[in-house]
Each structure stands twice: as C-alpha cells, then as structure tokens.
Write an enzyme that holds these catalytic residues in place. Structure first.
Site, PDB file in Angstrom:
ATOM      1  CG  HIS A 134      12.833  -4.866   3.536  1.00  0.00           C
ATOM      2  ND1 HIS A 134      12.498  -3.644   4.073  1.00  0.00           N
ATOM      3  CD2 HIS A 134      13.200  -5.646   4.581  1.00  0.00           C
ATOM      4  CE1 HIS A 134      12.656  -3.688   5.382  1.00  0.00           C
ATOM      5  NE2 HIS A 134      13.087  -4.880   5.724  1.00  0.00           N
ATOM      6  CE1 TYR A 169       7.488  -6.046  -2.151  1.00  0.00           C
ATOM      7  CE2 TYR A 169       8.437  -8.180  -1.590  1.00  0.00           C
ATOM      8  CZ  TYR A 169       8.543  -6.802  -1.660  1.00  0.00           C
ATOM      9  OH  TYR A 169       9.699  -6.188  -1.247  1.00  0.00           O
ATOM     10  NE  ARG A 202      12.144  -2.213  -0.940  1.00  0.00           N
ATOM     11  CZ  ARG A 202      11.098  -2.954  -0.577  1.00  0.00           C
ATOM     12  NH1 ARG A 202      10.493  -2.739   0.569  1.00  0.00           N
ATOM     13  NH2 ARG A 202      10.634  -3.898  -1.369  1.00  0.00           N
TER      14      ARG A 202
END
Length: 372
Positions: free
Chosen positions: A270, A279, A266
């Site tokens: 998200h 992160y 990805r």
C-alpha cells in the site's frame, strides 16, 4: 444476539460485466460499445502508451528504492496499476481538470507534470511541488476521498461557466466507502456535474479485501445515485482509454457523471510502511502478475504491429536515463527542516506547540552532544 451474516460468498454475488479490449494473452477482442473510441489508434500511439507505462513503472521503482535508502519519508507505489492510469490519463483533454489522490503518478505523467516534482512532498521539503493550474492537475490529496468533493464542486463551476471541459476524480476502492465520496456522487448527480469518478479498485484497502468492504460490485453503486457505472479491465490500457473517453464525452455533452471502476491489482505494498505479506497470499499476487498490463501490451505490439527489438532497447535505455535523473534530483534536494513541523500550526502560537518544539529541539541537540 444474531450473528452478522458477513459478506456474501463469491458464488452468491451478481456477475459483473467487464469491459476488455485486450486479453491477458495480448489478443485484441471486439466490443461493440467501445471499439469506436480506439479503432483509429495508430501503431505509434500504441507504442506511446507502452512507453508511458514503462517509464512510469521505472520512475515508481526508483522512488521506492530512494525511500528504502532514506531519501524519502514515504512512497505510495502504483505497481500494477499503470494501464488504469495511463489509459485514463491519455483520455483527458488539455482543458480537462484532474483531481488525484496520492498514487496517480501515471496520470501526472500524462498531464505533463515532471515526475521529480512529485517527490518533494514525500521528502518533506514542500507541500506539492507544482502549480496545479499549469497542467490542470491538482496537488496530491492525502486525506482519503476529500478530492472527490473538490472535483465535484469544480465541475459544477465548469458547468455554470458554460465550458465544455470535464473533470475527473481518482480514488480507491477503500475510499469509495467514505462519506465524502458518496456525498460527491449525490451532488454530482443532482447538479448534473460534468465529472467522471474514476475508482482504481486494486482489491485491497491497505489490508482490507474488497469482499469485506461491499456486497455488490463497486460500479453498481452508481445506480443508487442515478448515473451509469461501468467496470473496465484495469490492466487493459486500451479498454481504460476507451471507457474513459466515453465517460468524459458524456460529461462534456451535459449528460452528467459516470462512475468508472478500473478492476486492477496493487502488486506492491500500500505504501512503503506496509508489509502485504502479512495479509495476502503469494499465490494471489502471482496470479495477477500473469495479467501484467505492460507485458500484455508488449505481446500485442510484437504480434500485431511492426514494433521491433530496437524500440524496446531504446526504451530500456531511456528508462535508465530517467532513473538516474530521478536519483540525482532527489539527492540534490535539501533535507527537510527539523523544526518546520511546528511552524504554521496556529496563527498566533500555542503553549503546547511551544512545549513540544522545545522537547524536540532538546532531543535533536542530544545527537550533537553525542557526536561531540
């Protein structure tokens, strides 16, 4: 108290076999098990796959921009996952049935769903925007993993009807740890349902990496339920097409379920409410950008077919036309009703909902008072 051992180090994990037909450098490689499923593909069909991926990415980028402009409440981008979706989507037959999550914009494209119909739910003006039975493409499912149960039950019904169609259910690596998904695996195996479980492993369940989710490669989970699992290069549209065709063929032939793990990435957030820079490292994203599925197929088209600059120029123009159409359609949609969220919660009304409705109405009225 014993300290939890945590996930095993990468070098301790069992090696995972990866089905790949097109390398990140755009070179065609042979695979004895799956070549037969794509050997007859024509140059025009290859260009069609490329067009699908480019237009899907353009639509996705426009939807992301519209959310940033306040036209959509939320958007879940598929950036980086185009090959997994287009390859698997083009492997389906018209009479197959698809159960998506909320990110399968490329699969929707393959099933003939107008991309603008995907946006009403994210604007809050409808609950889906299309008739699932017109394209055999179910409405988007926000609840994580529940669509795999729906797909398995539908597939069991297909088998009882004696049809030779198949069902495919999409979900992510994070959803693979949900009870609903594992129950679906068990039901599908026990009842030999004609269903393909297609997992897009994009490496991150929101902010949780795969090494903290599972101890073995995801596709190996199928072994515990008694059906095959295969890991395919999710950035290789040819491999995704071939493996999904094989899995759907198994289902139609009465051989039961298959788990396909599309190993992809990805590249974006998200959803638009997420900030992946919090992160994950930029170096990780840059490494996967070098495996871009669209660039990979373009390199192959330019080196192995007679595809010229005119094709790419025309596609660029078509992409811009699509972007403008998406903008125009979304901006012409009505604003969602402010009070609609309180309707249809309970059949006969509820005192707490009535109280919340009154509070929200007063809050909205305060803006009108300020403007006055």
């Amino acid at each position: 108290m014993k300290k939890s051992p945590g996930a095993p180090a990468a070098q301790d994990r069992a090696p995972a076999e990866l089905v790949q037909l097109l390398t990140p450098e755009g070179k065609r490689v042979k695979n004895a098990a799956y070549d037969a499923y794509v050997d007859a593909i024509s140059d025009d069909e290859l260009r069609g796959l490329y067009r699908d991926m480019v237009l899907t990415r353009r639509f996705d980028a426009e939807a992301t921009a519209l959310q940033r402009q306040g036209e959509l409440g939320l958007w879940a981008s598929l950036l980086g996952q185009e090959a997994a979706q287009i390859g698997s989507g083009r492997a389906t037959r018209e009479d197959d049935y698809v159960f998506p999550t909320y990110r399968e914009h490329g699969v929707a494209w393959c099933r003939g769903v107008d991309p603008t119909n995907l946006l009403g739910m994210f604007r809050g003006v409808n609950h889906g925007g299309w008739d699932p039975n017109s394209n055999n493409f179910h409405l988007y499912t926000i609840v994580i993993g529940s669509q795999t149960l729906h797909a398995t039950g539908y597939a069991m019904g297909v088998a009882k009807d004696g049809a030779d169609s198949a069902v495919i259910a999409y979900f992510g690596d994070g959803a693979s740890s949900q009870g609903d998904v594992l129950e679906s695996f068990n039901f599908g195996a026990v009842y030999n349902a004609p269903v393909v479980f297609f997992c897009q492993n994009n490496q991150w369940a929101i902010s949780e990496p795969t090494e903290r989710q599972m101890r073995v490669p995801l596709y190996q989970r199928a072994q515990g339920f008694g059906f095959p699992g295969v890991r395919v290069d999710g950035n290789d549209v040819l491999a995704c097409l071939a493996v999904t065709r094989w899995a759907l063929e198994r289902a139609r032939n009465g051989e039961g379920p298959t788990l396909v793990e599309a190993f992809t990435y990805r590249m974006g957030a998200h959803t638009t409410s997420d900030d992946p820079t919090k992160y994950r490292a930029d170096e990780e994203r840059e490494a996967w950008e070098a495996k871009d599925p669209i660039l990979r197929l373009r390199t192959y088209l330019e080196s192995a077919t007679d595809t010229g600059a005119e094709f790419f120029a025309e596609l660029d123009a078509e992409s811009e036309t699509l972007g403008k159409r998406v903008r125009d359609v979304v901006r012409a949609m009505p604003d969602p009703g402010h009070m609609a969220i309180f309707e249809n919660v309970y059949a006969d009304g509820h005192a707490l909902v009535d109280e919340e409705r009154a509070q929200f109405a007063a809050y909205q009225a305060s803006f009108a008072d300020g403007e006055a």
